[in-house]
Each structure stands twice: as C-alpha cells, then as structure tokens.
Design a protein around this motif. Sequence first.
Motif, mmCIF file in Angstrom:
data_model
loop_
_atom_site.group_PDB
_atom_site.id
_atom_site.type_symbol
_atom_site.label_atom_id
_atom_site.label_comp_id
_atom_site.label_asym_id
_atom_site.label_seq_id
_atom_site.Cartn_x
_atom_site.Cartn_y
_atom_site.Cartn_z
ATOM 1 N N ASP B 371 0.850 -1.196 0.000
ATOM 2 C CA ASP B 371 0.000 0.000 0.000
ATOM 3 C C ASP B 371 0.887 1.249 0.000
ATOM 4 O O ASP B 371 1.046 1.910 1.013
ATOM 5 N N SER B 372 1.496 1.546 -1.147
ATOM 6 C CA SER B 372 2.354 2.725 -1.271
ATOM 7 C C SER B 372 1.906 3.527 -2.486
ATOM 8 O O SER B 372 1.126 3.025 -3.295
ATOM 9 N N THR B 373 2.396 4.758 -2.628
ATOM 10 C CA THR B 373 1.961 5.580 -3.762
ATOM 11 C C THR B 373 2.285 4.865 -5.077
ATOM 12 O O THR B 373 1.536 4.958 -6.037
ATOM 13 N N THR B 374 3.425 4.172 -5.105
ATOM 14 C CA THR B 374 3.882 3.538 -6.336
ATOM 15 C C THR B 374 4.508 2.192 -6.021
ATOM 16 O O THR B 374 5.288 2.079 -5.070
ATOM 17 N N VAL B 375 4.144 1.193 -6.798
ATOM 18 C CA VAL B 375 4.765 -0.117 -6.694
ATOM 19 C C VAL B 375 5.369 -0.413 -8.064
ATOM 20 O O VAL B 375 4.671 -0.337 -9.083
ATOM 21 N N GLN B 400 0.407 11.024 0.888
ATOM 22 C CA GLN B 400 -0.835 10.798 1.612
ATOM 23 C C GLN B 400 -1.869 10.198 0.682
ATOM 24 O O GLN B 400 -1.629 10.037 -0.509
ATOM 25 N N LYS B 401 -3.009 9.837 1.252
ATOM 26 C CA LYS B 401 -4.015 9.151 0.437
ATOM 27 C C LYS B 401 -5.116 10.075 -0.043
ATOM 28 O O LYS B 401 -5.796 9.769 -1.019
ATOM 29 N N ARG B 405 -2.042 11.289 -4.743
ATOM 30 C CA ARG B 405 -1.102 10.301 -4.221
ATOM 31 C C ARG B 405 -0.064 10.032 -5.291
ATOM 32 O O ARG B 405 -0.423 9.746 -6.437
ATOM 33 N N PRO B 407 3.344 11.268 -7.655
ATOM 34 C CA PRO B 407 3.747 12.522 -8.307
ATOM 35 C C PRO B 407 2.530 13.369 -8.669
ATOM 36 O O PRO B 407 1.551 12.854 -9.197
#
Lengths: 427, 427
Positions: B371-375, B400-401, B405, B407
């Motif tokens: 659960d991150s901005t980018t995987v 943040q969500k 979220r 760039p």
Amino acid sequence: MTTLSPYDNMSPVAQAAYRARSAAADIAPLPRAAKDDALLAIADALEVRTSDIIAANAEDVARAREAGTSESVVDRLTLNPERIRAIAADVRDVAALPDPVGEVVRGSTLPNGIDLRQVRVPLGVVGIIYEARPNVTVDAAALCLKSGNAVLLRGSSSAHASNEALVRVLRDAVGGSGLPADAVQLVPGENRDSVRELMRARGLVDVLIPRGGASLIRTVVEESTVPVIETGTGNCHVYVDAQTDLDMAVAILVNSKAQRPSVCNAAETLLVHKEVAGAFLPLALDALAEAGVTVHGDERVMEYAEGSKATVVAATPEDWETEYLSYDIAAAVVESLDAAVAHIRLWSSGHTEAIVTTSQAAARRFTQLVDSTTVTVNASTRFTDGGQFGFGAEIGISTQKLHARGPMGLPELTSTKYIVTGDGHVR
Amino acid sequence: MTTLSPYDNMSPVAQAAYRARSAAADIAPLPRAAKDDALLAIADALEVRTSDIIAANAEDVARAREAGTSESVVDRLTLNPERIRAIAADVRDVAALPDPVGEVVRGSTLPNGIDLRQVRVPLGVVGIIYEARPNVTVDAAALCLKSGNAVLLRGSSSAHASNEALVRVLRDAVGGSGLPADAVQLVPGENRDSVRELMRARGLVDVLIPRGGASLIRTVVEESTVPVIETGTGNCHVYVDAQTDLDMAVAILVNSKAQRPSVCNAAETLLVHKEVAGAFLPLALDALAEAGVTVHGDERVMEYAEGSKATVVAATPEDWETEYLSYDIAAAVVESLDAAVAHIRLWSSGHTEAIVTTSQAAARRFTQLVDSTTVTVNASTRFTDGGQFGFGAEIGISTQKLHARGPMGLPELTSTKYIVTGDGHVR
C-alpha cells in the motif's frame, strides 16, 4: 505465563484503530464478490434480527423522551420494522453498485516502454463521527465495506444502544461471511475524550468524515490531525437574474427553500436583480407566504412587504450568513449579476448556488464565477445529492476543495496507487 | 480624510492571503491563452533580468559561506546564467502543457433530463513552504498560475534575497501581461511566526504543500489547520523475490540506491527472499561496494559480509525506518514475499517499493498487497517522478491518500465543481 497482546498497553480507541488497520489490509485486495456477499449477509441479518434492534432502540427513545427531547428529534432516532427493511434495502442497493476498487484511472506506455497504471485502491481506515440517526451506522458501514475500507463509527451517545445493537448485527454478518469483523467497529467510550483520541490518530486513521451540525464539523476540522473531509454546511443562494422566466423563478425558489428546509441543500438566501425586483418580488413573497416561509429582507425587499401576504422582517447582517434549516429565508435586491456573485463569495458556505435566467451569457458568467461545489442553472438547489446525481449512494456532501467536492459516492472513498511495470528498467 | 483600506487592521500575512484570494478569483475563469502569455512573459523576464537575480543570489551565497554551510548546500542555492536559462525553459515547458481547468471529468444526462457536468476548477490559493533551492520559487509559481491558482511562497531565509529578486521579476511579468500581480506573492516576514500564521489561515488558503525535509513536513502536518498535502519522505524498498533474474536485480538495486541517493525516490532498504540470498547477496554486496554504498545488514546479511568487498555494518532497528538520503542502505533476508510485505507495511513511508521477480504470481501479489503511492515491478524506484511519468512537471510527490497520491502534476492542483443545468427542474 500469559502472552501479552501487542495491544495491551494501548488505549481502547488506539486498539480499535489498530484492529481496523489490520482488517483494512485484509479486505483491501478482496474481489467484489467477497464484499458483496458480506453486504447481502448484513441486509439479511438486519431483517432477521429486527426485534433485537428495535428493543435496543426503544431504550434510546425512552431516554430521549425522559430528557425532554423534541418529537422531531425522537422521530429521527426511532427505528421500526419498516425503517429497518428500508435500511436493509439500501444495503442491497450498495451491493449492486459497481466496485470502485481496481478501476484503472489512467494508463499509458511511457516512451521507455514502461507500463504505467494508476489504479483505485481503498483509503484504508475511515472514521465517521455523526449525530442521532442510527441509519447512518449501517449506511456508512455498507459504503466503506463496498469500497474496501474498514470503518470506525462514532455515533452520538443518544443513539448508543441502537448503534451497539446494529454494530453487533453488522459484525456478526461480516465475520460470518468470512471477512474480518473488525472492519466494522464502534469507537469505544461515550465521552468526548474518545472523540479527541480519534481525531489525533494520524497514521492509524486515514480520513475522518464528520456528519452532522455545523458545530460538530467545526470542532473536527479544527482539532483533528487526521485528514478531514468537511461536509454539509449549506448556506445556499437562489439568484433571480434580470432576464428570467418569472413563474420558473418562483417555482425554483419555493422548491429550493420549502420542499425540505432541514437539509443542507435547501436555499437560505434569495438574491434578486434590481431590474426584475418589481415584477418578481410580489409574486415571490406571496408564494413564500403560502409555503409558510418568513422572509428576512433588506431595505429594498421591505418595500414590497406591504400589500403582500408574506411575513417580512428586516434582515440584519447575520442573516446573510445564517443556515436557517427552517421556514426562513434571507432576501436582498442586488445591482447586477456581478453584485450577486460578490455577495455569494462573501457569505456563502460554498455548497450550492442557483441562477434562474433566460440569458445564456448570464448563465455562463454565473457558472464561471461562482466557486461552490455545485452551481445550478434553472434547477432547484435541492438537486445537489448523491442519489439525484445518480451515484446510487452518498457518504456526505463535501464542501471542501481537496480530495472530494460535492456529493461523495463510492469513488470518493478511495485513493489511487501507481503500478509501474518494466523489464529491468533503470535510469 | 484618509480612506482606510480593508486590510489596515490585518497582519501582513493575512493581508497577503486576502490579496491572493482576490487575485485567485480573477484568474480562475481566465482562458488558457491569458495564463500562457503570463508564463511566457515570466520566462522572457527571467532571462532579461538575469544579472539582477544573480546579484541578489550572490548575497545569499556569501551569507551561506560565512555561516559555514556545506558546499553541496551552497551549490543547490547558487544561481548562474545557465541555471536561470534552464529555469526559464522549464516555465516555457509548463506553458506548453494542456490546461487542466475546464476539463469535464464526468458528464451525463440524468433520468429527469438535467445535464450534469463535473468540471475541473482551480483550488484557489496554494501555499508552498519550501527549503533552500530558489528554482522552486519559479517552478511552483508557474505550475500554480498555469492551473489558475494564486500562490503564496514561503522559502527558507537562507534564500531570501534570491527569492525576493525572483518574485519581483515574476510579479512584474504577471502584472505586465494583464493578470493580477498578487497571484504571486512571497509570504512577508522571515521568522517562524509568519509560517505559523500561514498554517492557521484556514478559509483564506485552500491548501499548503510543504516541500523539504522530514521535520519541515512533520511540523506543517501537525500544526496546520489549512488542509495539507504531505510530500516527499521516501523510505523506499527493493524486494528481490525467490524467483528472479539476478543481473536484473543487481542493476535495479544499484540504480535505485546509488543513481542519486539524495532524493526521495532512492531506495533505502533491500529485502531478499531467503531462497535467493545465497546466490544474490554476494553479487549485490560487491556491486553496492563498487557504487560506494555502505550496507547496514541484519544477521543473515552479515554472514555474507566476509569475503565481500562491501562495507557491511550490523543494522539496528532504527535502520529499518531511516531515510538515509546517502550512500547507505539497510538490508535484511526475509522468509517469504508475505514477510517482505509485512516488513514494508511496518516500516515504509509509503512512497515507492520495488519487486524484482520472474514470477507473475509474485508480481501480482506484491502489487496488490503493498500500500504505497507507487509499486514497481522490475523497474527502479527512481521512476516515481512527474517527469518520468510524463506529467511534464511536478509540484511534489504526495505520500498521503487524500486528494493526490504519488507525483502531482497540474490536475492535482485543481478541484472540481458540478454544473447542473435544467429548464425549471424542481423536486
């Protein structure tokens, strides 16, 4: 030897939040079918256990009556079999809505061959702080579950027994369908401290949504370190332009004000272009009088009070910023469309403003210049509503600009993440 | 008799915010061409007035050197003709981007015939609080103007003379092209009080975006009542799966860590599946040693330290949460993909996490659970970047969500409003 749980040294609110985070991680990747099964199980359980719920609700109702609560508030608090059937039907409607999670919001192949996808994901843990109506308990839980979130519910103490009974039913149904019951929790503790702790649980709770009166919302907005979605305060305006259809303007005014005055999308102020005031105000005052509305008019409106059936009192500056939520409306004559826009910019809460005009240029200028969640042209302010907008459900109406603005449906209960797929790409 | 300005009793920060609101109202409805003209005028003026800017910048640089500031920080502070040309070119690039304002995000005709449109609108007043680099002053102003917002800039005192000179050029160019100069303002006052006032200007400022170190961001997030978009802290992970291409894994690891260690999308922790540790770690440690990276390893990583060229020190629990921003990396061997996910959930700042795998099932599970901005899958963490994603520009990377979220480009500097058009519709 006893084993210490990792939660043993935490406050009950923090424990609930940690359990919610863990449940949120479990339900986030679930496919739609698993979430819908849980929702249908909830709807069935509400109907099967109606008598338990009504027994608990009767305690709240008796307590409210003893405390001398007004009958209209008691009515909002009261559950009966018919209302519970309606709540269950709403849950089935939520189950039937499309799942926002997994939707690809943007997608492209970058010049270097990387595949970029922006995908909807749940927010995580959603906290809802709300007032008397116990149906919010079920509605909010259903919307959060459908969108893959865990929910922490903090209802008012006046509905505590009802909420406990409802959440017991919800948790049993969720657990019974194989999802973690901790995805739905009532925030423990009935006093203000537990609300304060919830508002400070940044990092554990992803968003707080206060639903209720202006003072509740202000408190949450000012004290919370958890990100907040501000909802609901509506000082909505109806502006009647110089060029207008008088009958349409009267109908939209009366509907906006009086069809249901207690809700946030009801009109609270009438602004009339000076060129149409003479033709419009006599009709409008009579129609408002017939609808039982008291008018708080500026000097120029007062000139039309005599000879009208209407109750017209002199407006004070406070009237311009008041959300009456009653059969009252402030009214002023303005010099121009731009003066109406200036009045709205100064006093509006930014919820919904209507223009009634036959002029395309006026409609275009008003919609460009007015900075509110919703601008209506020749339509009642009462249309600002998730159900009316076709969202199928609504968790509230955001009056802020970040994240969500206006009626919030399921997509507004999600965030996004980017998935970047390469085959060994480096910079 | 002198006329009192409405701002006379306000603090300088509140005055600036009120002026910004007024400017924001003026530029919100402007068409793209008017905003682009202002941006091109800015780019030209930066080049024409390069010597003024460099003279002011020289004061900041001299002051920094006197204060014993490190040469790398002095370098980030320094402007020269070449850098100013590059900044002007970036402004021209922003002018060439599509205008997000006015985009119809959703649109439909409701069953009752009402036309519903959700349209992008500017946020209003955007506050940016940032550290040393004076190029941010111009970048942020250009992005805010292009998206129809007014901007309040609060740079660090170490770049104060440079920022004043730059904002003078920006305001002259904006005013000269017929837009309100107050759309670009430096927040008055160099001390902490003015920052605090900015953070409390809820209702005047629509959003605050802190850009800089973790402590700046934490302060703004905790103290601001204005909604904040949290940016930038990146404790990014590279997970090397049991099934992997060893050479690809080494290349992605080294690129993620060492291509530019000082930025938020650089990797800070390596996690290696136990089944591939024996084959991968000797190669990885040698490659990291060659890139000048010190490894902070757990017990199992330490076993491979001997016989390697690498500098390997024993990791402490703090290493798992450290954003080094230097030639250092934490490293651990994990039992499984799920153990890697659990480690990431516990320690990551939620910025970017990479998996290097040949297994489709592992790639799918990792992208679903993290659960991150980018995987990223088989790609360097360094790709999490507005430029790399093809956004053309970036105001920061949101961790943040809510609202945004990952760039953030121009669309993330906008909100939306609903336009409801009927022909006399009432409920």
